[in-house]
Each structure stands twice: as C-alpha cells, then as structure tokens.
Design an enzyme around this catalytic site. Structure first.
Site, PDB file in Angstrom:
ATOM      1  N   CYS A  31       0.835  -1.204   0.000  1.00 11.06           N
ATOM      2  CA  CYS A  31       0.000   0.000   0.000  1.00 11.06           C
ATOM      3  C   CYS A  31       0.870   1.254   0.000  1.00 11.06           C
ATOM      4  O   CYS A  31       1.398   1.650   1.047  1.00 11.06           O
ATOM      5  CB  CYS A  31      -0.931  -0.012   1.215  1.00 11.06           C
ATOM      6  SG  CYS A  31      -1.987   1.453   1.288  1.00 11.06           S
ATOM      7  N   CYS A  45      -0.405   4.130   2.155  1.00  7.36           N
ATOM      8  CA  CYS A  45      -0.166   3.964   3.595  1.00  7.36           C
ATOM      9  C   CYS A  45       1.299   4.202   3.944  1.00  7.36           C
ATOM     10  O   CYS A  45       1.602   4.848   4.931  1.00  7.36           O
ATOM     11  CB  CYS A  45      -0.501   2.539   4.066  1.00  7.36           C
ATOM     12  SG  CYS A  45      -1.911   1.777   3.301  1.00  7.36           S
ATOM     13  N   ASP A  46       2.201   3.642   3.173  1.00 12.63           N
ATOM     14  CA  ASP A  46       3.608   3.567   3.595  1.00 12.63           C
ATOM     15  C   ASP A  46       4.577   4.424   2.785  1.00 12.63           C
ATOM     16  O   ASP A  46       5.750   4.528   3.145  1.00 12.63           O
ATOM     17  CB  ASP A  46       4.073   2.096   3.539  1.00 12.63           C
ATOM     18  CG  ASP A  46       3.264   1.219   4.485  1.00 12.63           C
ATOM     19  OD1 ASP A  46       2.823   1.732   5.524  1.00 12.63           O
ATOM     20  OD2 ASP A  46       3.053   0.032   4.180  1.00 12.63           O
TER      21      ASP A  46
END
Ligand code: NDP
Length: 317
Positions: A140, A143-144
C-alpha cells in the site's frame, strides 16, 4: 439470547473486523440492533499488518495499525457489540432468517447480515518478500509511501493501481522503478500517460523479481530477471529501500459466491450509493465491495452506511 428452534438468532450479524466491520458495529450497537461480529482469522483486518497509520483522521500524531483497530474494537464493545472470534464457513441466504455456519460446526440465524470480509493483497510468493514485510515490502503506497521520502523504490505491476501508486510515490521519492512482467501496461491510457510523463519513473518492461535482499535494518535492493526475446534472460540489480506490490487484491467472497452477485474479479456488487447486495437483507461494506479506494477511512465510511441501511431494512421488516 434470542433462539429459533434451539438455534441462536442474531438481529444484525457482521462478518469481518476491519474498519468497515467495526464501524458498522459501532453504529448498529448505538441503534440498538444488538450486533454480533465474527472477526475472521485476522482480527482487526489488513491494518493490523501495517505499522504507522498517519492518514486516519483524528490521530494528529499518527497511530499504529494494531492500536487503531484495538481502539475501534473497544469503541464497538463500549456500546455492547458482541465480538466473537470465528470464521463464517458456510451461508444459506435462500432462507429467512439467513442461516450461517461458524467454524464449520456452529449454526446461527440472522435477520440481516453485513459482509465486511475485506480483500487480501496479492504477493509474489518469494521467501525474501515475506522476510522484508514491514522492513521495506508493502502492498500500500498510500499507507507507507511517506516513509520513503527522497529514497528509491520499486512498484510491481502494470495495472491502474501500479501506475497510480508509482505516480504517487514519484511525488515523494527520488526514483521509482515500475517493474512490469509483460511488454505493455494493462492500465488505462490516461494512467499510462501519467507514468510516461513523470520523469523520475523508469518502467522496466519484461522484468520479473527473482529476490529481494538487505540487512536486519531493512531492504537494500532487488534482483530482477529481464527476459530478452524468448530464451535469453539477464539479471538486473536495482538498489531500492522500498518494494511495493500492486499486482491486485483478492476480495474475500468465496463463501458467499453462490448467492451474492460479484464483478468478474469477485468484488461484491452493491446497488447505487447504498450497501445493498442482490439479496435483500445482506449488505456489503469495505474493501470487499471496493476495488478502487481501499482506504481505512473509506471502509469505515461504508461500514457506517451499511449499519444505517440495516437499520432501515429491519424497520421495514
Ligand atoms: P489488475 O488486475 O488490473 O492488474 C494487476 C497487474 O499486476 C497486472 O499488470 C498484472 O500483470 C500484474 N501481475 C499480476 N500478478 C503478477 C505477478 N505474479 N508478477 C508480476 N506482475 C503481476 O489490478 P489493479 O489492482 O491494478 O486494478 C484492479 C481494478 O481496479 C482494475 O479494474 C482497475 O482498473 C481498477 N482501478 C482503478 C483505478 C482508477 O480508476 N483510478 C485505480 C486503481 C484500480 P499482467 O498484465 O501481466 O496480467
């Protein structure tokens, strides 16, 4: 406990314990629907496998995925949600109330069901990929990606997600390799154009990942195999800190397939802006019905909508 012919009867049964399931539970319990959540194997869902979550509103300092999910669980329990560890292994949506089997033995009945079983990101299946999960390997970028600011990363895949994630990462990272196994991108033309016009994305067509390497501190690089023509292969080494998988997700819908309409990839189809499925009384929320946005916050939002849809449905019954 309500029973029908000796079998427990639940008013609102929620399957899954990610942001969609827990948010549905918070709303359903506050609406006196006495919800029961069956958590599934991975209690808390996909977010429990990530580290820092910085984009969930309400946490200005960020929060770890496990803590965020624990907070949601406690919030649902505070209003009386009955949260049970268990997997729904069989359903019969042809009868009313619906009949469901938990862990292949226990039977329960439900007036309304919310399916919030999520989707599972696909991985290549390399042992080194497993080893560096959370140490450079992620599925992701939204997200990261932030953790790789100014660094070099790779994205694997040739679809819309891969192109979108590569473009997103290109805004943060120094260089992004897009590793594509074929000699073309499957993504929409518009998305391809964005990739080709982003100077710090290098598309590596006909490359497959052989293995990842690094130290205990994290990922340092990837060995790729470049197929030259039909026979010849050449090893290519790229130095990267982050390796992002974007080779698709598998929605967790196998157990419902006999009754619930899905698209060709298995994502549950819902009616208009509602969370209604093709079976009246069965609703779907979160990644299991969303191949596009797939964020904790969008899942939570659809969990809320599902609980409100259930409330209206039960009121009309
Ligand atoms: P897709 O299934 O469209 O693409 C998956 C990609 O991963 C393909 O390029 C595929 O290669 C590649 N792949 C699969 N397995 C492997 C493997 N083992 N090794 C290397 N590469 C592999 O998935 P997406 O997540 O990209 O998209 C899912 C759906 O969501 C699509 O319908 C897409 O259009 C939609 N979507 C739309 C967006 C938007 O409109 N903004 C954004 C994101 C997704 P190959 O081509 O060789 O099969």
């Amino acid at each position: 406990m309500q029973e029908e012919n000796g079998v427990e009867k639940i008013k609102c049964l929620i399957i899954g314990s990610g942001p969609a399931g827990y948010t549905a539970a918070i709303y359903a319990s506050r609406a006196n629907l006495n919800p029961v959540v069956y958590t599934g194997l991975q209690m808390g869902g996909q977010l429990t496998t990530t580290t820092e979550v910085e984009n969930f509103p309400g946490y200005p300092e960020g929060v770890t995925g496990p803590v965020l999910m624990e907070d949601m669980r406690r919030q649902a329990e505070r209003f009386g949600t009955d949260i049970r560890f268990g997997i729904i292994t069989k359903v019969d949506f042809s009868v009313r109330p619906f009949r469901l089997t938990v862990d292949e033995e226990k039977q329960v009945l439900a007036d309304a069901v919310i399916i919030a079983t999520g989707a599972t990101a696909r991985y290549l299946g390399l042992p080194s990929e497993e080893h560096f999960k959370g140490l450079g390997v992620s599925a992701c970028a939204t997200c990261d990606g932030f953790f790789y600011k100014g660094k070099d990363v790779a994205v694997v895949g040739g679809g819309d997600t891969a192109c979108e994630e590569a473009t997103y990462l290109a805004g943060l990272c120094r260089k992004v390799y897009l590793v594509v196994r074929k000699n073309y991108l499957r993504a929409s033309k518009a998305m391809q154009e964005r990739v080709f016009h982003t100077p710090n994305i290098e598309v590596l067509f006909e490359h497959n990942t052989k293995e990842l390497y690094g130290t205990d501190m994290g990922l340092e690089g990837a060995r790729l195999l470049y197929r030259m023509g039909t026979q010849e292969e050449k090893e290519v080494d790229i130095r990267i800190d982050g390796f992002f998988l974007a080779i698709g997700h598998t929605p967790n819908t196998a157990v419902f397939k006999e009754y619930i309409a899905t698209d060709e990839q298995g994502y549950i189809l819902t009616e208009g802006k509602s969370t209604k499925t093709n079976v009246a009384g069965v609703f779907a929320a979160g990644d299991v019905m969303d191949p596009v946005y797939r964020q904790g916050i969008t899942s939570a939002g659809s969990g809320c909508r599902a609980a409100i849809d259930v409330e209206h449905y039960l009121a009309e019954l």
